[in-house]
Motif scaffolding. Sequence first.
Motif, mmCIF file in Angstrom:
data_model
loop_
_atom_site.group_PDB
_atom_site.id
_atom_site.type_symbol
_atom_site.label_atom_id
_atom_site.label_comp_id
_atom_site.label_asym_id
_atom_site.label_seq_id
_atom_site.Cartn_x
_atom_site.Cartn_y
_atom_site.Cartn_z
ATOM 1 N N ALA A 212 20.003 56.604 12.183
ATOM 2 C CA ALA A 212 20.123 57.912 12.837
ATOM 3 C C ALA A 212 19.355 57.944 14.160
ATOM 4 C CB ALA A 212 19.602 59.001 11.900
ATOM 5 N N LEU A 213 18.136 57.384 14.158
ATOM 6 C CA LEU A 213 17.314 57.428 15.367
ATOM 7 C C LEU A 213 17.962 56.639 16.500
ATOM 8 C CD1 LEU A 213 13.798 56.904 13.740
ATOM 9 C CD2 LEU A 213 14.591 58.956 14.903
ATOM 10 N N VAL A 214 18.422 55.443 16.170
ATOM 11 C CA VAL A 214 18.979 54.581 17.213
ATOM 12 C C VAL A 214 20.326 55.125 17.696
ATOM 13 C CG1 VAL A 214 19.831 52.256 17.692
ATOM 14 C CG2 VAL A 214 17.732 52.566 16.401
ATOM 15 N N ALA A 215 21.149 55.596 16.744
ATOM 16 C CA ALA A 215 22.462 56.131 17.139
ATOM 17 C C ALA A 215 22.272 57.313 18.084
ATOM 18 C CB ALA A 215 23.247 56.552 15.903
ATOM 19 N N LYS A 216 21.281 58.144 17.798
ATOM 20 C CA LYS A 216 21.076 59.317 18.655
ATOM 21 C C LYS A 216 20.705 58.896 20.084
ATOM 22 C CE LYS A 216 18.643 63.491 19.446
ATOM 23 N NZ LYS A 216 17.438 64.222 19.331
ATOM 24 N N VAL A 217 19.781 57.922 20.178
ATOM 25 C CA VAL A 217 19.380 57.478 21.529
ATOM 26 C C VAL A 217 20.587 56.935 22.291
ATOM 27 C CG1 VAL A 217 18.023 55.788 22.805
ATOM 28 C CG2 VAL A 217 17.008 57.000 20.881
ATOM 29 N N PHE A 218 21.367 56.099 21.648
ATOM 30 C CA PHE A 218 22.491 55.482 22.358
ATOM 31 C C PHE A 218 23.606 56.492 22.640
ATOM 32 C CE2 PHE A 218 20.165 51.770 21.385
ATOM 33 C CZ PHE A 218 20.551 50.814 22.307
ATOM 34 N N ALA A 219 23.701 57.512 21.796
ATOM 35 C CA ALA A 219 24.730 58.524 22.044
ATOM 36 C C ALA A 219 24.326 59.416 23.207
ATOM 37 C CB ALA A 219 24.932 59.379 20.790
ATOM 38 N N THR A 220 23.019 59.584 23.378
ATOM 39 C CA THR A 220 22.548 60.512 24.404
ATOM 40 C C THR A 220 22.355 59.845 25.762
ATOM 41 O OG1 THR A 220 21.241 61.317 22.540
ATOM 42 C CG2 THR A 220 20.960 62.468 24.605
ATOM 43 N N GLU A 221 21.821 58.606 25.754
ATOM 44 C CA GLU A 221 21.536 57.936 27.027
ATOM 45 C C GLU A 221 22.803 57.284 27.559
ATOM 46 O OE1 GLU A 221 17.927 56.923 28.048
ATOM 47 O OE2 GLU A 221 17.568 58.727 26.851
ATOM 48 N N GLY A 222 23.234 57.735 28.687
ATOM 49 C CA GLY A 222 24.409 57.088 29.264
ATOM 50 C C GLY A 222 24.015 55.822 30.015
ATOM 51 N N PHE A 223 24.956 54.918 30.175
ATOM 52 C CA PHE A 223 24.648 53.692 30.910
ATOM 53 C C PHE A 223 24.485 53.967 32.406
ATOM 54 C CE2 PHE A 223 26.634 51.587 27.198
ATOM 55 C CZ PHE A 223 25.508 50.870 26.829
ATOM 56 N N ALA A 224 25.114 55.067 32.839
ATOM 57 C CA ALA A 224 25.130 55.352 34.275
ATOM 58 C C ALA A 224 23.715 55.408 34.863
ATOM 59 C CB ALA A 224 25.847 56.666 34.505
ATOM 60 N N ALA A 225 22.772 55.968 34.084
ATOM 61 C CA ALA A 225 21.406 56.102 34.593
ATOM 62 C C ALA A 225 20.765 54.747 34.874
ATOM 63 C CB ALA A 225 20.565 56.876 33.585
ATOM 64 N N PHE A 226 21.231 53.720 34.166
ATOM 65 C CA PHE A 226 20.586 52.416 34.262
ATOM 66 C C PHE A 226 21.006 51.630 35.502
ATOM 67 C CE2 PHE A 226 19.919 53.495 29.915
ATOM 68 C CZ PHE A 226 18.703 52.910 29.596
ATOM 69 N N VAL A 227 22.213 51.936 35.986
ATOM 70 C CA VAL A 227 22.764 51.068 37.034
ATOM 71 C C VAL A 227 21.864 50.938 38.271
ATOM 72 C CG1 VAL A 227 24.765 50.653 38.513
ATOM 73 C CG2 VAL A 227 25.084 51.362 36.135
ATOM 74 N N PRO A 228 21.440 52.071 38.891
ATOM 75 C CA PRO A 228 20.620 51.880 40.089
ATOM 76 C C PRO A 228 19.241 51.302 39.771
ATOM 77 C CG PRO A 228 20.798 54.217 39.527
ATOM 78 C CD PRO A 228 21.708 53.489 38.603
ATOM 79 N N LEU A 229 18.850 51.327 38.511
ATOM 80 C CA LEU A 229 17.500 50.884 38.154
ATOM 81 C C LEU A 229 17.492 49.580 37.374
ATOM 82 C CD1 LEU A 229 16.094 54.362 37.216
ATOM 83 C CD2 LEU A 229 15.302 52.936 39.077
#
Length: 438
Positions: A212-229
């Motif tokens: 549940a904990l991991v699924a929630k993080v991955f469902a909420t965090e989009g990959f888009a935020a990671f691209v520039p960083l």
Amino acid sequence: MEKKKRRKIGLTTQIFIALFVGAFFGVILNLLPKESAIGIWSQEWIVNHFLTTVGAMFIASIKMLVVPLVLISLILGTASIGDMRSVGRVGGKTLIFYLMTTAIAIGTALLFATLFQPGSNLSMHLAAGAAKIKEAPSLQEIIIGLVPSNPFKALADGNMLQVIVFSIIFGLALASLGKKVEKLMTILEQINDVVMRMIMLIMLVAPLGVFALVAKVFATEGFAAFVPLLSYVGTVFFVLMFHLFIVYTGALRFIANLSPFIFFKKFYSTMLFAFSTASSNATIPVTMETVEHKMGVDRSVASFTIPFGATINMDGTAIMQGVAVAFIAQAYGIDLSFADYMLVILTATLATVGTAGVPGVGLITLSMVLQQVNLPVEGIALIMGVDRVLDMTRTAVNITGDTIVTLIVGKSEKKFDKSVFLDPNAGIANEESAENII
Ligand code: ASP
């Protein structure tokens, strides 16, 4: 017999599978179109209701045991050492190792961040509108705050350093009373057994909690935020792995003279647990159980070093802070001098001492480090969006550092049973006997 048959795969493997299935499930949820009926429904019912409730309940149930466990086992641990001098020696050694590994962690982070230049492709300008970052506590406040004026408040607040101080004094007093308090010792021993058994019981539902904990993080965090960083995230990740597999493995091999292979085999499920919860504190019961029963460190050492480490020793956090400082300096085009780097090593070591082992605090104490070298605190806003997954990863490194130092100190104090460390089945009986209850 019936019950035995039910469990075909061990708990460790179950947690491992749960983590990957959770991540996969989360990514799928994240890919659902946000505006569509199914997207809205899954966000509302699966993420906000189901995953959030199960995850929060799991964390609460394991946290419920942190304070009782630390209190009782540290009282018993100190009582079994018995004299102030030995307790002081264990404390001193542990503190030195913790500070040294943290300083190495930041040093390596600064080195690689200078080599990789993750922030040089950004050009930020000093702007108004600073990020909302809470004030970090000062060193003086941390030192004064070590002593609980009200131990019940310390217990209720879960203030780990204060609970440690109280338990040590209680344990020393208990030891000095000897035979007079024999009955109390027995009762404490029995409560300790009960708390340990409760941990095992809760661990039986760990696969569901981790999912549940991991699924929630991955469902909420989009990959888009990671691209520039990506360069920042990649550098932090690289240095975390370097610390884990070069520094820790080296320390284990050459200082403790133990097999890193056996260590990681026994420890990876605890790391996965820390990864899912992003909290060293919440992981204390699991780390202690593993270190004592699967690795053979005596309670008299582990009951002190593990909660102490979960509170003050954060090599993973230090690595994030080292890379973040260099990254922010590069992004804003500010040059740091050699003296600045030294100052960063010093303040980040102290900052991580003041970082509580709960999710996301490393980012708050980073403000203290940035201020020391006159870097813009609003730079934190740059990296906030990608911090959760890094937080999870660095927490796994943080608790590995606590455990390696525990093994080194335990061994040097002759409070370590190598036959337990070498036994692949050590500690499994505890899990199985807990399982028979349900
Ligand atoms: N989450 C980390 C821990 O519990 C602390 C941090 O870096 O924020 O160890």
